[in-house]
Design an enzyme around this catalytic site. Structure first.
Site, PDB file in Angstrom:
ATOM      1  N   HIS A   1       0.824  -1.200   0.000  1.00 41.72           N
ATOM      2  CA  HIS A   1       0.000   0.000   0.000  1.00 41.72           C
ATOM      3  C   HIS A   1       0.866   1.262   0.000  1.00 41.72           C
ATOM      4  CE1 HIS A   1      -3.779  -2.234   1.633  1.00 41.72           C
ATOM      5  NE2 HIS A   1      -3.744  -2.181   0.315  1.00 41.72           N
TER       6      HIS A   1
ATOM      7  N   HIS B   1      -0.264  -8.872   0.863  1.00 46.18           N
ATOM      8  CA  HIS B   1      -1.361  -8.986   1.830  1.00 46.18           C
ATOM      9  C   HIS B   1      -1.993 -10.369   1.850  1.00 46.18           C
ATOM     10  CE1 HIS B   1      -1.215  -4.791   0.248  1.00 46.18           C
ATOM     11  NE2 HIS B   1      -1.101  -4.550   1.538  1.00 46.18           N
TER      12      HIS B   1
ATOM     13  N   CYS C   1       3.276 -12.144   2.330  1.00 43.48           N
ATOM     14  CA  CYS C   1       4.239 -12.081   3.426  1.00 43.48           C
ATOM     15  C   CYS C   1       4.214 -13.399   4.201  1.00 43.48           C
ATOM     16  CB  CYS C   1       3.904 -10.922   4.355  1.00 43.48           C
ATOM     17  SG  CYS C   1       4.924 -10.880   5.852  1.00 43.48           S
TER      18      CYS C   1
ATOM     19  N   GLU D   1      -5.816  -8.146   3.547  1.00 43.73           N
ATOM     20  CA  GLU D   1      -5.319  -9.252   4.367  1.00 43.73           C
ATOM     21  C   GLU D   1      -6.460 -10.014   5.022  1.00 43.73           C
ATOM     22  OE1 GLU D   1      -2.900 -10.056   8.467  1.00 43.73           O
ATOM     23  OE2 GLU D   1      -2.252  -8.317   7.294  1.00 43.73           O
TER      24      GLU D   1
ATOM     25  N   THR E   1      -2.308  -8.989  10.891  1.00 46.40           N
ATOM     26  CA  THR E   1      -0.933  -8.764  11.353  1.00 46.40           C
ATOM     27  C   THR E   1      -0.608  -7.308  11.637  1.00 46.40           C
ATOM     28  OG1 THR E   1      -0.066  -8.514   9.098  1.00 46.40           O
ATOM     29  CG2 THR E   1      -0.102 -10.749  10.021  1.00 46.40           C
TER      30      THR E   1
ATOM     31  N   SER F   1       5.185  -0.052   4.573  1.00 48.92           N
ATOM     32  CA  SER F   1       5.246  -0.045   3.107  1.00 48.92           C
ATOM     33  C   SER F   1       5.712   1.303   2.553  1.00 48.92           C
ATOM     34  CB  SER F   1       3.872  -0.410   2.521  1.00 48.92           C
ATOM     35  OG  SER F   1       2.847   0.380   3.081  1.00 48.92           O
TER      36      SER F   1
END
Length: 336
Positions: free
Chosen positions: A50, A86, A108, A138, A177, A280
């Site tokens: 992002h 994500h 991730c 996510e 997360t 990010s």
């Protein structure tokens, strides 16, 4: 008289750690490596991370960002498509296989860990409670690992109060997360009071980078006249940092994507500025913002180190034979 002597003094408390985490670094590497190995176009489903600066930089290298796999033209079916950091629902790689697409999953590893934790809860016969924000990629990806109805999203205290499980003794939770550690603790306490038999995941869900950046902001915010967080409005971890700074004692806390967004007329006279960046946000924008303050103030930068991060997530094997130049690494690391 030196022009700087007429400027007001400003101390910038610069948080460390800040900016890119290992998961973001890996995701950007995957796109850059795919472009070098396979050539343009490389399709990327959803923003790889992002951040508009990063997305535009990858577009300039030949990446094409899409929201759905159906947007890939038939003549480009052999081009790689990368899934964002994500994570994605299981239906997305299934769709890719049906379309005979070559995909690279940049999820991730810490998000993948949450996926596995949720699946483990279900395998053990538990209904899964996901603490997170509705609509975040996510959250969509995590909920999409399990059949419809197997996961309930918990976002607010009202969600806790209104949740009526079929079996209160068969519950397990995971979290997004990038949440605020404090907010999550409050929701979790409320859930545990209602459902004392609820099972925790095998390991912490909130990632190390989220926790470290929040702790650094918490440490440096007291007494700050202004706290700036570099990040995008759709970045969950960046928005949480703004909230953490306000709670920890900063008089004002703002989220900005670039130096051009700093509301100079609104911030008034300040002598202490806190500065950090979401996971990010590239370092080059942090430098840009420091320079913007140097143009207006007599700046002293104090580095506030609260943790040292050594995590490194390797890319998938198919890309490990590609070498990155110094210029490539500068881009990946947020310096160009």
């Amino acid at each position: 008289m030196d022009a700087t002597s007429t400027r007001s003094p400003l101390t910038i408390r610069l948080c460390q750690p800040r900016g890119f985490c290992a998961g973001v670094d890996r995701a950007i590497q995957i796109v850059v490596l795919a472009l070098k190995k396979y050539g343009a176009p490389v399709y990327v489903r959803h923003e790889i991370v992002h951040n508009r600066y990063v997305v535009e930089g990858l577009q300039n290298l030949g990446a094409v960002f899409i929201e759905e796999l159906s947007e890939i033209p038939p003549e480009h079916r052999a081009s790689p498509v990368v899934f964002s950091a994500h994570g994605v629902p299981k239906s997305v790689p299934e769709d890719a296989r049906e379309r005979e697409l070559f995909y690279l999953d940049a999820t991730c590893p810490l998000v993948s860990k949450v996926h596995k934790q949720a699946m483990r809860h279900q395998r053990l016969g538990r209904h899964v409670l996901l603490i997170g924000h509705a609509g975040h990629p996510e959250v969509i990806g995590t909920m999409g690992q399990l059949p419809e109805g197997a996961v309930t999203l918990i976002e607010t205290d009202a969600d806790v109060a209104n949740f009526k499980p079929a079996d209160p003794s068969a519950l397990g939770f995971v979290t997004q997360t990038t949440l605020s550690v404090e907010d999550t603790a409050g929701l979790l306490k409320a859930l545990q009071e209602r459902f004392p038999q609820m099972q925790a995941p095998a390991a912490e869900s909130i990632c190390y980078a989220t926790t470290n950046r929040q702790e650094a902001v918490k440490e440096t915010a007291p007494g700050a006249d202004l706290f700036l967080i570099v990040g995008a409005p759709n970045s969950s971890n960046s928005r949480r940092l703004v909230e953490v700074a306000e709670r920890a004692g900063a008089k004002m806390s703002l989220l900005v994507q670039r130096a051009a967004e700093i509301p100079w007329d609104e911030i008034g006279r300040i002598s202490t500025l806190g500065l950090s960046a979401g996971a990010s946000a590239p370092e080059i924008i942090v430098d840009e913002i420091i320079n913007a303050f140097r143009d207006r103030f007599d700046v002293t930068v104090e580095l506030a180190v609260t943790a040292t991060e050594t995590e490194d997530f390797p890319v998938m094997r198919v890309l490990r034979d590609v070498e990155l130049t110094a210029a490539d690494m500068a881009f990946v690391n947020g310096m160009a």
